[in-house]
Design a protein around this motif. Sequence first.
Motif, mmCIF file in Angstrom:
data_model
loop_
_atom_site.group_PDB
_atom_site.id
_atom_site.type_symbol
_atom_site.label_atom_id
_atom_site.label_comp_id
_atom_site.label_asym_id
_atom_site.label_seq_id
_atom_site.Cartn_x
_atom_site.Cartn_y
_atom_site.Cartn_z
ATOM 1 N N ASP A 15 0.764 -1.219 0.156
ATOM 2 C CA ASP A 15 -0.004 0.066 0.111
ATOM 3 C C ASP A 15 0.770 1.367 -0.054
ATOM 4 O O ASP A 15 0.191 2.408 0.274
ATOM 5 C CB ASP A 15 -1.041 0.034 1.215
ATOM 6 N N TYR A 74 2.541 3.617 -5.376
ATOM 7 C CA TYR A 74 1.531 4.304 -6.305
ATOM 8 C C TYR A 74 2.421 4.666 -7.675
ATOM 9 O O TYR A 74 3.617 4.683 -8.007
ATOM 10 C CB TYR A 74 1.340 5.623 -5.551
ATOM 11 N N SER A 134 -2.664 -0.362 -5.173
ATOM 12 C CA SER A 134 -3.703 0.967 -5.553
ATOM 13 C C SER A 134 -3.899 0.822 -7.070
ATOM 14 O O SER A 134 -2.964 0.516 -7.881
ATOM 15 C CB SER A 134 -2.796 2.185 -5.407
#
Length: 328
Positions: free
Chosen positions: A200, A203, A222
């Motif tokens: 997490d 990105y 993501s």
Amino acid sequence: MKKLFSLLSMLCMSMGMFAQSSLLATLSHEGNITIFHGATSLKEALAAADHGDIITLASGRYNAVDINKAITLRGAGMEDDSISNSFTTQIVGGFTIQIPDSIKNHHLSIEGIYNGNTITIRGTLNNAMLQKSRFYRIGYYSYINTVKSLSVIHCRITDYIQIPQNSSATFINSYVGAPNCNQTNATMEFTNCYIEGDYDHIYRSKLTNCILHNASYANALSNTNMPTYCVAFIRNGGNAFANVTAMTNTVLSKADYDAMFKANTFFELTDEAKAKYVGSDGTEIGLYGGNLPYSWRILSPEITKCNVAAKTTADGKLSVDIEVKAAE
């Protein structure tokens, strides 16, 4: 190699060095070579170096020093191997990398070293390259720092690597623990990597031909990421690709994941797994696929011994014994 041996022999004789067989730092500056000895030899060589110079370390343990010059730093390797009589070059202690922004024509390159502490990036680091090295943690000092076009090739980053905002990094055939680009406009690109840990903090990243393993959490990538030809296993269940297009990606069961790798290897796939999990280029996914299959062995010659007699002989000769080793 004979030319290198002759050159180093003459240099050692002209410098009148004392007998020494380990902990050598060799500084190459504009065709001139200087050799420093002992645990502080890296610090001494760096102090004498200029941007663009090459510092080569023999195997052994060297005291850490902050790197403030755009040099090429080469060690003997990041692994011990008694079969080939190869041993690690270890930099002991954490250190900071901070290259002056004004340096544009030279770039930092680090190859063949092991560091088990934290490396901290300050200022702006442009076009640096890390090769065939093993690190514990790589992070940044503050959000105002920037890492532009960092290249990581054939490396092992055990704990984590973080890049600050407005930064970019590329990882090729590397083991990457807990990569973190959870900052404004920070991006990462992974090709044929093994990615360990929480997802997490990834990105705006591209992942190709990678293996993702998460031992603790059931979180997914993501939807800002673009994985293709990747496989993932989350030990507590869950789908790593739940938020992204999963057309070419595969979620593994525990049985499939456990059966992927050969015993007692560094994530080498079995023959069955090589045939089953094929990447975008037709080769196996993971560390040993693609055009640059993972290898920790370095190709640069290493000075492993440089002994100089304390006195000349009666006829004016000085005995010099130099040993240089290079990968076959």
